[in-house]
Write a protein that holds these residues in place. Structure first.
Motif, short mmCIF file in Angstrom:
data_model
loop_
_atom_site.label_atom_id
_atom_site.label_comp_id
_atom_site.label_asym_id
_atom_site.label_seq_id
_atom_site.Cartn_x
_atom_site.Cartn_y
_atom_site.Cartn_z
N PHE A 52 31.92 56.25 39.09
CA PHE A 52 31.45 55.38 38.01
C PHE A 52 31.24 53.96 38.54
N HIS A 53 32.19 53.47 39.30
CA HIS A 53 32.10 52.11 39.85
C HIS A 53 30.90 51.99 40.80
N ALA A 54 30.71 53.01 41.64
CA ALA A 54 29.61 52.96 42.61
C ALA A 54 28.25 52.97 41.93
N GLY A 55 28.17 53.53 40.73
CA GLY A 55 26.91 53.60 40.01
C GLY A 55 26.57 52.34 39.25
N GLN A 56 27.49 51.39 39.20
CA GLN A 56 27.26 50.17 38.46
C GLN A 56 26.45 49.16 39.28
N SER A 57 25.70 48.32 38.58
CA SER A 57 24.94 47.27 39.25
C SER A 57 25.88 46.15 39.69
N GLN A 58 25.41 45.32 40.61
CA GLN A 58 26.22 44.19 41.06
C GLN A 58 26.58 43.28 39.89
N THR A 59 25.61 43.11 38.98
CA THR A 59 25.85 42.23 37.84
C THR A 59 26.98 42.77 36.96
N SER A 60 26.95 44.07 36.68
CA SER A 60 27.98 44.67 35.83
C SER A 60 29.35 44.58 36.48
N ILE A 61 29.40 44.81 37.79
CA ILE A 61 30.69 44.72 38.49
C ILE A 61 31.22 43.29 38.43
N TYR A 62 30.33 42.33 38.61
CA TYR A 62 30.75 40.93 38.55
C TYR A 62 31.25 40.56 37.15
N MET A 63 30.56 41.04 36.12
CA MET A 63 30.98 40.75 34.74
C MET A 63 32.38 41.29 34.47
N ARG A 64 32.70 42.46 35.05
CA ARG A 64 34.00 43.08 34.78
C ARG A 64 35.11 42.45 35.60
N PHE A 65 34.86 42.19 36.92
CA PHE A 65 35.93 41.76 37.82
C PHE A 65 35.83 40.30 38.23
N PHE A 66 34.78 39.58 37.73
CA PHE A 66 34.54 38.18 38.09
C PHE A 66 34.30 38.00 39.58
N ALA A 67 33.96 39.09 40.24
CA ALA A 67 33.63 39.08 41.66
C ALA A 67 32.96 40.41 41.97
N PHE A 68 32.23 40.49 43.06
CA PHE A 68 31.59 41.76 43.43
C PHE A 68 32.45 42.51 44.43
N LYS A 69 32.60 43.80 44.22
CA LYS A 69 33.28 44.68 45.17
C LYS A 69 32.54 46.00 45.16
N SER A 70 32.09 46.42 46.33
CA SER A 70 31.26 47.63 46.41
C SER A 70 32.06 48.89 46.14
N ASN B 284 28.25 37.22 29.75
CA ASN B 284 28.44 38.62 29.37
C ASN B 284 28.29 38.76 27.85
N ARG B 285 27.07 38.54 27.37
CA ARG B 285 26.83 38.49 25.92
C ARG B 285 27.12 39.83 25.24
N LYS B 286 26.83 40.93 25.92
CA LYS B 286 27.04 42.24 25.30
C LYS B 286 28.52 42.45 24.97
N MET B 287 29.40 42.07 25.89
CA MET B 287 30.83 42.27 25.63
C MET B 287 31.33 41.29 24.59
N LEU B 288 30.81 40.08 24.59
CA LEU B 288 31.19 39.12 23.55
C LEU B 288 30.79 39.66 22.18
N MET B 289 29.63 40.34 22.10
CA MET B 289 29.18 40.90 20.84
C MET B 289 30.08 42.05 20.39
#
Length: 902
Positions: free
Chosen positions: A42-60, A147-152
């Motif tokens: 699941f994590h590997a399938g996420q975009s860099q933007t989504s990973i950054y939104m979740r963890f506040f940093a990118f991790k492959s 991260n407007r979607k999560m705020l919504m």
């Protein structure tokens, strides 16, 4: 279900199938250590933007330590839920308890490809329900501003969200106890998703018949033939590995061979082949299946187990199931024109939506509508109702512009609390007619797997009346009412006029109308139809128009004997014309005609004299006046309910649910299993006091001196009662003595009572101060396995003990519900001044009923509450005795989280 992890007890009851915003289904469950590989994928399938939104940093990739932390939780302080389709994780939600034991931090991660499907809001609802189980009352979160979607997700959930911005992060916090707004948001989302889900089934873009056969008379042959001959507007595919051509079209050996997408699969294969076919449907991206195959109900527990597995398999792959043993579905909208049923031809187009369960009842219901020529918008036979139910159909019908009235034949009911909520909302705009078996809720038909009720049979009927449902006994009665509401305007009042060409018949019909609660404003029996067409019809038209113009006449019953030279079609044209012009319903009974399937389509003239007349709305016709009057009376009652003031759900002042919840948690700590515990008077009084309910104090005693001391504390005069529940109100059996004025009299009465009660085992005694004189009433509230909370009211004594004169209601209750509740028992006339007695304070009884209903609706742990007696006087009502019993609560059928019936 997954295996239980070693580090905690897997909370199986958190698992749920859910309907997503676009109508698809998915499975929600707690995370498990075995999910580590799926979480990494699941994590590997996420975009860099989504990973950054979740963890506040990118991790492959997630490290082994991170995977262990994310998947190994204790299901208490640390909880994570996943939503899956076909085993693939679409979203993850989690909370971690903070230093404040009532607060937890919450976070979500939704797959890029599945954002916008409402997954975040569903996860939030279920996480909040899990958190409340473990004493958490507040969620907090940190979200990046972009991260407007999560705020919504948080702001649109209906909670009172507080936010502040600090160091580039938006910090949120909110109480997760359900509120009126959060419940409304959940119900609105549930409605949109479930309506969309049924829309996908009833108006598919394409259909495949799996098990289509070239052998005439087989189910597969007929289903394919009916779909093709019904002129379905989308592509139809025949699936049969042994045939190259079916119904004049190329067939395919497997669903995977079909060149285009398939939205709906009609399955008519042998019982043992169903699981394989359902799996193939899931792999092909099918959105729903109609399972005509029977046999599940005939195979006992093994069949029920396979039925449950079938539903689990379908939902896990994003599909809804109609059936097993379904008669099929019908949609008469010309843009769809779908007859995926065993009916030989597409139904007449109309405005009535129909739902049935078993195929046999479905055949009867469909035949009755066809015989009456009542046009249908949609029809669905749920068969064993393993998945799609009447509740789902009501969600769809509420928004369906083609449907103006609905009829359901119910043999069992899986979620009556949800049914009540949906029916009450739907009935405000569209009539809801329900035919049900008298044993519904008490016994289950073959193949149905739901709870049964322990409440009085009248409770389910009362719930339907509260919801505005028109309850009938038979299919024919359902069609009697449907004929009116699907073709006529609703009457604006109870006033009716009776037209007849027979004085005797007119009088009988008028008497019948009055007995049914209608107001007979006019009886016209000078209708002469034997003067020929040229004179009789104009005279009938003039008389009918004059009568309909009267403001006190809201509907007309026309009861006619056969007349020479006049057909029912000619008479019907006049009736339809007058009804349409006046905007008032006209129903006709053609007595003496043997054909029960009378149908008269009114004809109205067009502007051009040489143009043929155009069909108007059908005139509701009956073969006997009694059926016409009964159906019209039912419609009048519904029309009055629609315009009535239903009031808001009552929230009495001075209630403290949170304190009551804490009391119950403390009281239930030593209670195990299904043990039922009766609270002592002090504990019961404390719990009831949380809802502003006061019980007149009493004290038990051993010696005469103790009794005198208690009377001094309570206040003279006093009463003495036995604590034996069967005797404590029986003055005739010596169980109570009243109006004792002083200590000497108290000692004498105690001695006399102990002597007279020896034959009953010498039960203990208690002393209580005297209450003001009043009418003795009784309240009872139970937690029913099927209905949930049920409250009952009656007048104490013979009325309830011998005549079973109870009123029942299912909370929550509106002001109008409470008004009707107290007045519903036949003996309630005694409350309003009877044979010279003063009227009692009915408002006090309504207030007590409101508090009791709120108590039971909020706390399923309270298994029983009984107030007996309650003395209602001219000012106030006093509870003399209260019996409160508690137990570990079962999950109710309608909860503060969206979940499909399991």
């Amino acid at each position: 279900m997954v295996d239980q992890p070693a580090d905690g007890v897997y909370p199986e009851h958190w698992e749920a199938d859910v309907v997503l915003r676009d109508g698809g289904t998915a499975h929600l469950r707690p995370i498990h250590p075995a999910d580590a590989d799926a979480v990494q994928a699941f994590h590997a399938g996420q975009s860099q933007t989504s990973i950054y939104m979740r963890f506040f940093a990118f991790k492959s990739r997630l490290s082994a330590k991170e995977l262990q932390r994310f998947t190994e939780v204790d299901y208490n302080d640390r909880v994570a839920l996943v939503i899956t389709i076909g085993g693939e994780i679409l979203g993850i939600g989690r909370y971690d308890r903070l230093d404040d034991p009532e607060e937890a931090e919450v976070a979500f991660n939704i797959a890029d490809a599945h954002q916008g499907r409402g997954i975040g809001s569903i996860l939030l609802e279920h996480l909040a329900a899990a958190a409340r189980e473990h004493g958490i009352r507040k969620f907090s979160a940190e979200v990046l501003p972009e991260n407007r979607k999560m705020l919504m997700v948080f702001s649109d959930a209906g909670y009172d969200v507080k936010r502040h911005f600090d160091d580039g992060v938006v910090s949120l916090e909110f109480n997760i106890d359900p509120t009126d707004k959060s419940r409304a948001v959940m119900e609105s989302r549930e409605h949109r998703a479930e309506a969309r889900s049924i829309q996908e089934l009833l108006a598919p873009d394409s259909v495949a018949v799996i098990g289509a056969s070239r052998r005439w008379g087989t189910v597969g042959y007929q289903l394919l033939e009916h779909i093709v001959e019904g002129c379905f507007t989308g592509p139809v595919y025949a699936i049969n590995p042994e045939a190259l051509e079916l119904a004049g079209m190329l067939s395919f050996a497997r669903l995977a061979d079909v060149p285009g997408p398939v939205k709906l699969a009609i399955i008519a294969v042998p019982y043992d082949e169903v699981p394989k076919v359902v799996q193939e449907c899931g792999e092909a991206g099918v959105k729903g299946i109609v399972l005509a195959t029977a046999g599940y109900a005939d195979d006992g527990e093994r069949g029920l187990a396979r039925q449950r597995e079938l539903v689990r398999q379908a939902r896990a792959n994003g599909m809804r199931v109609i059936g097993p043993a379904s008669l099929g579905i019908v949609n008469t909208n010309p843009a769809v024109s779908l007859n995926a049923s065993m009916a030989p031809s597409l139904a007449r187009r109309g405005a009535l939506g129909l739902f049935s369960q078993s195929a046999a009842i479905g055949v009867s219901l469909y035949a009755a509508s066809s015989r009456r020529r009542v046009g249908l918008s949609t029809f669905l036979s749920a068969g064993n109702r393993a998945d799609v139910s009447g509740n789902d159909m009501m969600q769809f019908w509420e928004d369906d512009a083609d449907t103006t009235a609905v009829g359901l034949y119910l043999e069992s009911i899986g979620n009556p609390r949800k049914f009540s909520r949906l029916a009450r909302r739907l009935a405000r705009t569209k009539p809801v007619i329900v035919a049900k078996s008298e044993a519904m809720g008490l016994n289950l038909p073959p193949g149905h797997s739901v709870r049964t009720t322990q409440a009085p049979p009248e409770a389910l009927d009362a719930m339907m009346r509260q919801s505005g449902v028109t309850r009938v006994e038979t299919i024919e009665e359902l069609m009697d009412v449907a004929q009116i509401v699907s073709s006529q305007p609703l009457p604006q009042g109870p006033g009716v006029a009776v037209f007849s060409n027979s004085g005797a018949l007119g009088k009988v019909v008028a008497d019948s109308a009055a007995a049914a609660g209608l107001g007979v404003e006019r009886i016209v029996t000078d209708v002469d139809l034997d003067t020929g067409v040229s004179r009789a019809l104009p005279a009938l038209r003039r008389s009918l128009q004059e009568t309909l113009a009267n403001e006190s006449v809201h509907a007309v019953v026309v009861a006619l004997l056969p007349a020479r030279g006049l057909t029912v079609e000619k008479i019907g044209a006049v009736l339809a014309e007058c009804s349409a012009a006046a905007g008032k319903p006209v129903v006709a009974a053609f007595t003496g005609i043997l054909d029960r399937s009378i149908y008269v389509e009114g004809m109205v003239g067009t502007a051009a004299e040489d143009a043929p007349p155009e069909p108007a709305a059908a005139v509701p016709c009956y073969s006997n006046p009694g059926a016409a009057v009964a159906a019209l009376a039912a419609v009048v009652r519904y029309a009055q309910w629609v315009v009535g003031d239903h009031g808001l759900f009552v929230e009495p002042d001075g209630c403290d649910p949170e304190a009551a919840h804490e009391d119950l948690e403390e009281l239930l700590r030593p209670v195990g299993g299904d043990q039922l515990v009766r609270l002592d008077p002090a504990a019961a009084a404390k719990l009831l006091g949380r809802y502003g309910i006061r019980v007149l104090a009493s004290e038990g005693f051993e010696s005469d001196d103790d009794a005198v001391a208690a009377a001094d504390r309570l206040g003279w005069p006093v009463a003495i009662k036995t604590t034996d529940p069967a005797l404590r109100h029986r003055l005739d059996l010596g169980g109570v003595r009243l109006d004792i004025q002083d200590a000497d009299s108290l000692r004498r009465n105690i001695a006399q009572m102990r002597t007279s009660l020896q034959r009953y085992g010498s039960p203990s005694l208690e002393v209580q101060s005297m209450a003001p004189v009043g009418q003795a009433c009784t309240f009872r509230a139970i937690e029913d396995p099927l209905l949930g909370p049920v409250v009952s009211f009656g007048l104490a004594g013979d009325a309830v003990n011998l005549l079973d004169d109870w009123a029942h209601r299912v909370p929550p209750l509106s002001g109008a519900d409470l008004h009707d509740f107290i007045r519903a028992p036949r003996a309630s006339r005694k409350l309003f001044g009877y044979q010279g007695l003063p009227a009692v304070d009915v408002a006090a009884l309504e207030d007590l009923a409101a508090r009791l209903a709120r108590l039971k609706d909020t706390h399923p742990e309270i298994a029983l509450v009984e107030f007996n007696p309650v003395l209602a006087g001219p000012e106030g009502a006093v509870i003399l005795a209260a019996d409160v019993r508690i137990a570990n609560a079962a999950q109710r059928t309608d909860t503060a989280r969206r979940a499909m019936r399991s």
